[in-house]
Design an enzyme around this catalytic site. Structure first.
Site, short mmCIF file in Angstrom:
data_model
loop_
_atom_site.label_atom_id
_atom_site.label_comp_id
_atom_site.label_asym_id
_atom_site.label_seq_id
_atom_site.Cartn_x
_atom_site.Cartn_y
_atom_site.Cartn_z
N ASP A 168 0.83 -1.16 0.07
CA ASP A 168 0.05 -0.11 -0.13
C ASP A 168 0.81 1.37 0.02
O ASP A 168 0.52 2.18 0.70
CB ASP A 168 -0.90 0.16 1.33
CG ASP A 168 -2.36 0.44 0.74
OD1 ASP A 168 -2.68 0.59 -0.43
OD2 ASP A 168 -3.00 0.91 1.59
N ASP A 387 -4.41 -5.16 13.90
CA ASP A 387 -4.03 -3.83 12.93
C ASP A 387 -3.35 -2.59 13.91
O ASP A 387 -2.78 -1.97 13.34
CB ASP A 387 -5.13 -3.39 12.04
CG ASP A 387 -5.34 -4.51 11.18
OD1 ASP A 387 -4.54 -5.30 10.50
OD2 ASP A 387 -6.81 -4.81 10.82
#
Length: 447
Positions: A168, A387
């Site tokens: 990303d 996360d």
């Protein structure tokens, strides 16, 4: 975790020998200086014993505990390892042991994720380096070079090493700079230079397969970004000059929650004369899932100069969206927003929500050549690994809290869109048992 895990590792290796390989095809181990077309074909996937133990300890977790996952190197400290976290060499030594216990080749996935001002589009960047503090040079010498030196050790030359480079990173280059960090990144050229260095350095190792990250449909699927992203990736990989590419393939949805496939609608539909693209969820994107996006973007990459056989890998570790809330048919509503919301299997509040998403489930299990143009479905992000913390605390390793991981987070400006994050989450990288149990319960295909 020690380099050897005694009876537990022996049991794991024995279990691996009974599992099917990650493909419907078989192949003999390649010579040390020869890369195969698809490193996932005919190969056994590396099972991280730490993740195996954590998953197997949860109720029902034994059903997936022996699934291959990737090794994440998201801090310099993770390369050498610590007392509580094994380093890269420890994982590779484990992979050699697992390789010795099976007749097929063994593929181990390693994720490089420590760019200067990493994830600059997010509210918090938790990498080791900053562009303003000589981050580009430090990334090369303190991070990439040590990784490359370990991977090049002859002790590991029988392994197929898939190096997934910087998940990303593209949003920081494609999107208007939402933060001062992104402005510095875009002005400095640090991302392309850093990624190009990593790709070139790793490709020089004969048994390393470099897979460069191509983000996901929620960023690259927009018409304005589709061609720009392909051009950026071609420039980084060197194909724009007509030379051979140092990239073996591309990854999408790494660590993400995007649905692999949306069975009940697509971006080209119209509802009562209104394009699905104009709905709040789709927002004029040309794609609504990762499989259709990956296949189309692969063709665009070929047009940009990559070989016609270039392959894609889709991270399906958390893209299942099964369970009782999964739609079972297309909506009959004539309102385009209601139609999309009732039809989509991705139940997030926003495509941009990325942290510990409530309602998510395990996706397709790892396997090779699941669809045309796709090298593999893979579990790159380890299911059950957090996360980020749901509360505002700084982890012992210095990882800071990102507000998007707070279930109650409200943006300062704009319409309120809940973060969709689960409560009770520990800091990033730590085991989150409640999330893992949710992923099991909502797995699709079901376990």
């Amino acid at each position: 975790m020690a380099v050897r895990l005694g009876t537990r590792l022996k049991a794991l290796v024995a279990a691996l020998a009974l599992l099917p390989v990650m493909a419907v095809l078989t192949s003999a181990p390649a010579a040390a200086d020869t890369r195969v077309d698809n490193p996932y074909v005919g190969a056994q996937g590396y099972v991280d014993p730490w993740w195996y133990a954590s998953a197997a300890a949860e109720p029902g977790g034994a059903a997936v505990a022996a699934s291959p996952t990737a090794v994440w190197l998201d801090r310099v400290a993770r390369v050498e390892g610590t007392a509580s976290s094994p380093g890269l060499r420890a994982h590779l030594n484990e992979a050699v042991l697992q390789d010795a216990g099976v007749s097929s080749p063994l593929t181990i996935q390693v994720v490089l994720n420590d760019l200067p001002d990493r994830n600059c589009t997010r509210l918090v960047s938790n990498g080791d380096f900053s562009v303003a503090a000589d981050g580009l040079n430090r990334y090369r010498t303190e991070y990439v070079d040590p990784i490359a030196e370990i991977l090049a050790d002859p002790a590991y030359q029988r392994l197929r090493i898939v190096a997934i480079v910087e998940p990303d990173f593209l949003p920081g280059l494609l999107l208007p700079a939402p933060t001062g960090r992104c402005a510095a990144v875009q002005a400095s050229g640090a991302y392309p230079e850093a990624v190009r260095y990593a790709v070139t350095r790793l490709h020089a190792i004969p048994n390393v397969y470099v897979y460069l990250d191509a983000s996901h449909h929620g960023v690259v699927g927009y018409p304005d970004n589709f061609g720009r992203a392909a051009g950026l990736l071609a420039s980084i990989a060197g194909t724009t000059g007509g030379g051979p590419s140092s990239v073996h393939g591309f990854t999408v949805n790494v660590g993400g929650y995007n649905a692999l496939a949306e069975p009940y609608y697509d971006a080209q539909m119209k509802i009562n004369g209104q394009p699905v693209k104009m709905s709040r969820w789709v927002e004029w994107n040309d794609y609504v899932d990762e499989l259709s996006f990956a296949q189309a973007f692969r063709q665009r990459l070929v047009a940009a100069g990559f070989p016609s056989g270039i392959g894609m890998v889709i991270d399906t570790s958390r893209s299942g969206w099964g369970g009782p809330n999964r739609p079972v048919r297309r909506s009959t509503s004539t309102d385009v927003n209601r139609f999309v919301d009732e039809s989509r299997v991705d139940r997030r509040k926003s495509v941009g929500n990325w942290c510990n998403q409530a309602g998510a489930g395990l996706g397709e299990r790892p396997r090779a050549i699941p669809a045309p143009g796709i090298d593999a479905y893979a579990w790159i992000k380890q299911p059950g690994v957090s996360d980020g913390s749901s509360v505002n605390v700084t982890a012992p390793d210095g990882t800071r809290h990102d507000p998007m991981c707070d279930p109650a987070y409200a943006p300062v400006t704009g319409a309120y869109v809940p973060s969709g994050a689960l409560p009770g989450a520990p800091p990033a990288g730590q085991w989150f048992g409640a999330q893992f149990l949710q992923l099991l319960a909502n797995a699709y295909p079901p376990l």
